[in-house]
Design an enzyme around this catalytic site. Structure first.
Site, PDB file in Angstrom:
ATOM      1  N   PHE A 172     -11.492  -6.503  14.445  1.00  0.00           N
ATOM      2  CA  PHE A 172     -10.468  -7.050  13.559  1.00  0.00           C
ATOM      3  C   PHE A 172     -10.146  -6.037  12.449  1.00  0.00           C
ATOM      4  CE2 PHE A 172      -9.377  -9.601   9.711  1.00  0.00           C
ATOM      5  CZ  PHE A 172      -8.119  -9.996  10.153  1.00  0.00           C
ATOM      6  N   GLN A 173      -8.880  -5.772  12.280  1.00  0.00           N
ATOM      7  CA  GLN A 173      -8.376  -4.822  11.277  1.00  0.00           C
ATOM      8  C   GLN A 173      -8.962  -3.426  11.438  1.00  0.00           C
ATOM      9  OE1 GLN A 173      -8.530  -6.749   7.348  1.00  0.00           O
ATOM     10  NE2 GLN A 173      -6.482  -7.527   7.819  1.00  0.00           N
TER      11      GLN A 173
ATOM     12  N   GLU B 296       0.813  -1.217   0.000  1.00  0.00           N
ATOM     13  CA  GLU B 296       0.000   0.000   0.000  1.00  0.00           C
ATOM     14  C   GLU B 296       0.847   1.268   0.000  1.00  0.00           C
ATOM     15  OE1 GLU B 296      -0.546  -2.569   2.004  1.00  0.00           O
ATOM     16  OE2 GLU B 296      -2.665  -3.149   1.896  1.00  0.00           O
TER      17      GLU B 296
ATOM     18  N   MET C 263      24.433   8.350   1.348  1.00  0.00           N
ATOM     19  CA  MET C 263      24.390   9.676   1.961  1.00  0.00           C
ATOM     20  C   MET C 263      24.658   9.590   3.462  1.00  0.00           C
ATOM     21  SD  MET C 263      24.220  12.802   1.428  1.00  0.00           S
ATOM     22  CE  MET C 263      23.292  13.552   0.094  1.00  0.00           C
TER      23      MET C 263
ATOM     24  N   LYS D 297     -17.430  -0.147   6.305  1.00  0.00           N
ATOM     25  CA  LYS D 297     -17.966  -1.163   5.406  1.00  0.00           C
ATOM     26  C   LYS D 297     -19.490  -1.065   5.246  1.00  0.00           C
ATOM     27  CE  LYS D 297     -17.483  -6.027   4.448  1.00  0.00           C
ATOM     28  NZ  LYS D 297     -16.780  -7.271   4.771  1.00  0.00           N
TER      29      LYS D 297
HETATM   30  C1  LIG Z   1      12.416   5.725   4.913  1.00  0.00           C
HETATM   31  C2  LIG Z   1      13.770   6.292   5.163  1.00  0.00           C
HETATM   32  N1  LIG Z   1      14.622   5.675   6.021  1.00  0.00           N
HETATM   33  C3  LIG Z   1      15.854   6.181   6.223  1.00  0.00           C
HETATM   34  C4  LIG Z   1      16.265   7.316   5.579  1.00  0.00           C
HETATM   35  C5  LIG Z   1      17.636   7.896   5.838  1.00  0.00           C
HETATM   36  N2  LIG Z   1      18.417   7.909   4.592  1.00  0.00           N
HETATM   37  C6  LIG Z   1      18.618   9.028   3.897  1.00  0.00           C
HETATM   38  S1  LIG Z   1      19.571   8.817   2.570  1.00  0.00           S
HETATM   39  C7  LIG Z   1      19.792   7.211   2.907  1.00  0.00           C
HETATM   40  C8  LIG Z   1      20.694   6.371   2.072  1.00  0.00           C
HETATM   41  C9  LIG Z   1      20.042   5.677   0.990  1.00  0.00           C
HETATM   42  O1  LIG Z   1      20.966   4.833   0.428  1.00  0.00           O
HETATM   43  P1  LIG Z   1      20.967   4.533  -1.108  1.00  0.00           P
HETATM   44  O2  LIG Z   1      19.597   4.286  -1.579  1.00  0.00           O
HETATM   45  O3  LIG Z   1      21.944   3.459  -1.403  1.00  0.00           O
HETATM   46  O4  LIG Z   1      21.349   5.912  -1.753  1.00  0.00           O
HETATM   47  P2  LIG Z   1      22.735   6.698  -1.946  1.00  0.00           P
HETATM   48  O5  LIG Z   1      22.737   7.772  -0.914  1.00  0.00           O
HETATM   49  O6  LIG Z   1      23.838   5.728  -1.787  1.00  0.00           O
HETATM   50  O7  LIG Z   1      22.610   7.243  -3.318  1.00  0.00           O
HETATM   51  C10 LIG Z   1      19.104   6.859   4.061  1.00  0.00           C
HETATM   52  C11 LIG Z   1      19.103   5.520   4.669  1.00  0.00           C
HETATM   53  C12 LIG Z   1      15.343   7.930   4.721  1.00  0.00           C
HETATM   54  N3  LIG Z   1      15.637   9.053   4.059  1.00  0.00           N
HETATM   55  N4  LIG Z   1      14.123   7.390   4.521  1.00  0.00           N
END
Ligand SMILES: Cc1ncc(C[n+]2csc(CCOP(=O)(O)OP(=O)(O)O)c2C)c(N)n1
Lengths: 559, 163
Positions: A111-112, A49, A473, A161
């Protein structure tokens, strides 16, 4: 005529000219799904979803129409919350329909059952629980109206529902009456005249424009304003595409990973004209040192955006399209010649001094190079979705967008896992355009189950994974600020993305050397199947330049 | 500075939760909140007392206005207004103190609304200073319980806040 709630629901979709909805069924929405079965509404079955919500969001971002999502009660509803919050932060028109347990059972921990109206209250523009079928036609009308007008945003409608099988003879209204909601569309003329006066006086003005330009569709008016006054333009992340990326007046993005020259221009400016932008902390850096010499003009449809973070000298509340059209008229009448020649010369020097750059002679695939090649080969005409992190920043820096509604990215919430389902929504809304998700290997794994959705519906979506085998990042911040202690950011243990794509029935391609990049992209674009491209990029490449967290724009680190 | 804000809202379920959520989510401080129906049963009126500087107040007003169910928002502190609160105080009243408590209540134009074997319950209406003064005088006798409505306000003169 008496119809059931479920029939009214379908009637609403027709009336609102909804062509496609994204969703996932369950017990509480059986009646609705039964009505959908015989209808002309296209339903895209995502496999989670969250993905349905992101797809509806991106459908809206890429087409300007309202995105629609339908899920069941309880877990179906809670799974959409990230998608709703993502849309809320970026002001995206979306209506999310959630099933709910029958009204007599509400509050009994049935439920749900989940109190989705309570859960989503802080992340929706408005939400409804329908408790009487006679209210249903009005609520549905209001939901679409609220989502798409003023500053747009997501609206949740919770549908018990029993309401879906109950009958009503109330017609679907064609107007709404809301005492407390009346957005301002046309700007105050007196204020617009004052803005024109400020503009002709300014020596070092900058247009700082955001997602509001895309939403209001005022890119043409913006281009006219910039060319008429010879004022340089910088975009926020969400503003990209609102001004042609190749126009000489364009400064690229500003802020934390913006260009050095855009940030310099802001810092030296004597007049900032903010349009549909909200002075987000990633844009302003240290707020007390943001544009210290400038008067600030702010044009926005949302009065609460004005003077929220930065004190504004001249506010105009209104739809940017109307305001800019008036402003251009006013400026033409003034016939004042632009005074920005020296300013533009200085900016030109800055552009030459420190352009966006990366090492082109490393022999490795640089992620920036992949984005540049994508840009070159698609001529800036593709719809680009992104995940979040380095991939997102490189996409924003190195892809020069020719058109609005072409860069779809989770700006405010920064949701990884957004880009791939977003590509589904964008492709549904734009069957004839090339849609590419510029992804990180980490982010892609957050919603990769949607590979089967693109295969099932034959959506030729392309995924370009900038595979650095890190949560890049986060790793970059650990490198710079935590002494290279790569705590839980190394994701070397990863699936074989090529085989993974093949297992789902999509095409998998890989590039390991720079010279393989272009052929892989060409091959991907030459098939009308979904493709996953695994670009093995330099693992520890960083996004530059950078304003350290809490730093001022002028303290940008170039590296 | 403290501000008294009058808010006209649609009388629908969930509106209070929206307003409470707005204040908690954005970190605004509510000193008191009172709500009741107006002459039009579809519309309720809230009085919210908030603390904050001008910038915070501007945001409070704008964010309230942004809620779909909010019809009007007025900062009454910016104009001449009357503000009142009703308080019930249950105070320990021994035989020897009863006369004194009664006379204090009288002076403050309060009412004894309930008498128990060892307590009086006093009803008092007034502005903040008056209520504070009365409570201070009652503390030495021993206050067992206190219930306050929060401030309600109205602008002076013939002007009124309408839908
Ligand atoms: C749902 C969620 N969880 C954690 C983060 C923290 N976060 C920001 S950038 C990142 C790295 C993502 O890694 P990748 O997809 O390999 O991208 P890259 O930065 O290497 O291009 C994370 C974990 C986020 N932005 N969103």
């Amino acid at each position: 005529m008496k119809r059931t709630g479920a029939e009214v629901f379908i009637e609403c979709l027709y009336n609102e000219k909804v062509e496609v909805i994204f969703g996932f069924p369950g017990g509480a929405v059986l009646q609705i799904y039964d009505e959908l079965f015989g209808s002309e509404i296209k339903h895209i079955l995502t496999r989670h979803e969250q993905a349905a919500a992101h797809a509806a969001d991106a459908y809206a971002r890429s087409t300007g129409k309202t995105g629609v999502c339908l899920v069941t009660s309880g877990p179906g509803a809670t799974n959409t919350v990230t998608g709703i919050a993502t849309a809320y932060m970026d002001s995206i028109p979306m209506v999310v329909f959630t099933g709910q347990v029958p009204t007599p059972m509400i509050g009994n921990d049935a439920f749900q059952e989940a109190d989705i109206v309570g859960i989503t209250r802080p992340v929706t523009k408005h939400n409804y629980l329908v408790k009487d079928v006679d209210d249903l036609p009005r609520v549905l009308k209001e939901a679409f109206y609220i989502a798409s007008t003023g500053r747009p945003g997501p609206v949740v409608v919770d549908l018990p529902k029993d309401i879906m099988s109950a009958k009503t003879d109330r017609p679907y209204p064609n107007k709404v009456q809301l005492k407390g909601y009346n957005p301002t569309y046309s700007g105050h003329l007196g204020q617009i005249k004052k803005v024109a006066q400020e503009i002709v006086k300014a020596k070092r003005p900058v247009l700082y424009t955001g997602g509001g330009v895309i939403i209001s569709g005022c890119h043409k008016e913006l281009l006219k304003l910039a060319e008429l006054t010879r004022i340089p333009v910088t975009n926020t992340l969400l503003g990209l595409g609102g001004f042609p990326g190749t126009n000489p007046l364009f400064l690229g993005m500003l802020g934390m990973h913006g260009t050095w020259y855009a940030n310099n221009a802001i810092t030296d400016s004597d007049l900032i004209i903010a349009i549909g932008a909200r002075f987000d902390d990633r844009v302003t850096g240290k707020i007390s040192e943001f544009a210290p010499h400038a008067k600030i003009i702010h044009i926005d449809i949302d009065p609460s955006s004005i003077s929220k973070n930065v004190k504004v000298d001249l506010p105009i509340v209104g739809d940017a399209k109307n305001v800019l059209a008036e402003l251009n008229k006013e400026l033409k009448q003034l016939k004042a010649p632009p005074q920005t020649r020296d300013w533009l010369t200085k900016i030109e020097q800055w552009k030459k001094e420190h352009p966006l750059k990366y090492n082109k002679k490393s022999g490795k695939i640089k992620p920036q190079f992949v984005v540049e090649e994508l840009y070159r080969i698609t001529k800036g005409e593709a719809i680009i979705t992104t995940e979040v992190g380095q991939n997102q920043m490189w996409a924003a820096q190195f892809y020069k967008f020719a058109n609005p509604r072409s860069f779809l990215s989770s700006g405010g919430l920064g949701t990884i896992g957004y880009g791939f389902p977003a590509a589904i929504g964008a492709q549904m809304g734009n069957p004839d355009r090339v849609v590419i998700d510029i992804a990180g290997d980490g982010s892609f794994q957050m919603n990769l189950q949607e590979l089967i959705t693109v295969v099932q519906y034959r959506l030729p979506v392309k995924v370009a994974i900038l595979n650095n085998r890190f949560l890049g990042m986060v790793r970059q911040w650990q490198q710079l600020f935590f002494n290279k202690r790569y705590s839980s950011t190394c994701i070397h243990c990863a699936p074989d993305f090529v085989k993974l794509a093949e297992a789902f029935g999509a095409v998998g391609l890989r590039a390991e050397k720079p010279e393989e990049v272009a052929p892989v992209i060409e091959q991907a674009l030459n098939t009308n199947k979904p493709v996953v491209m695994d670009f093995r990029v330099d693992p520890e490449e960083n996004v530059a330049p950078m304003v350290p967290a809490g730093g001022a724009l002028k303290d940008m680190i170039l590296v | 500075m403290r501000h008294s804000i009058s808010v006209l809202v649609e009388n629908q379920f969930g509106v209070l939760a929206r307003i409470a959520g707005l204040f908690s989510g954005r970190g605004f401080n509510i000193d008191s909140l009172s709500v009741g129906e107006t002459i039009d049963p579809d519309v309720s009126r809230m009085t919210i007392v908030v603390r904050g500087d001008d910038r915070i107040l501007e945001q409070v007003m704008k964010q309230l206005n942004k809620l779909i169910n909010v019809i009007r928002v007025v900062d009454l502190s910016k104009e001449e207004h009357v503000g009142r609160e009703l308080v019930l105080v249950k105070v320990v009243a021994n035989q020897r103190d009863r006369a004194e408590i009664l006379s204090i209540t009288d002076i403050f134009r309060g009412k004894i609304v309930d008498v128990g074997p060892e307590t009086y319950t006093i009803e008092i209406t007034g502005d903040e200073n008056k209520i504070k003064a009365l409570i201070n005088l009652l503390v030495p006798f021993g206050i067992k319980e206190i219930a306050r409505t929060g401030r309600v306000c109205m602008g002076r003169g013939s002007k009124s806040i309408k839908v």
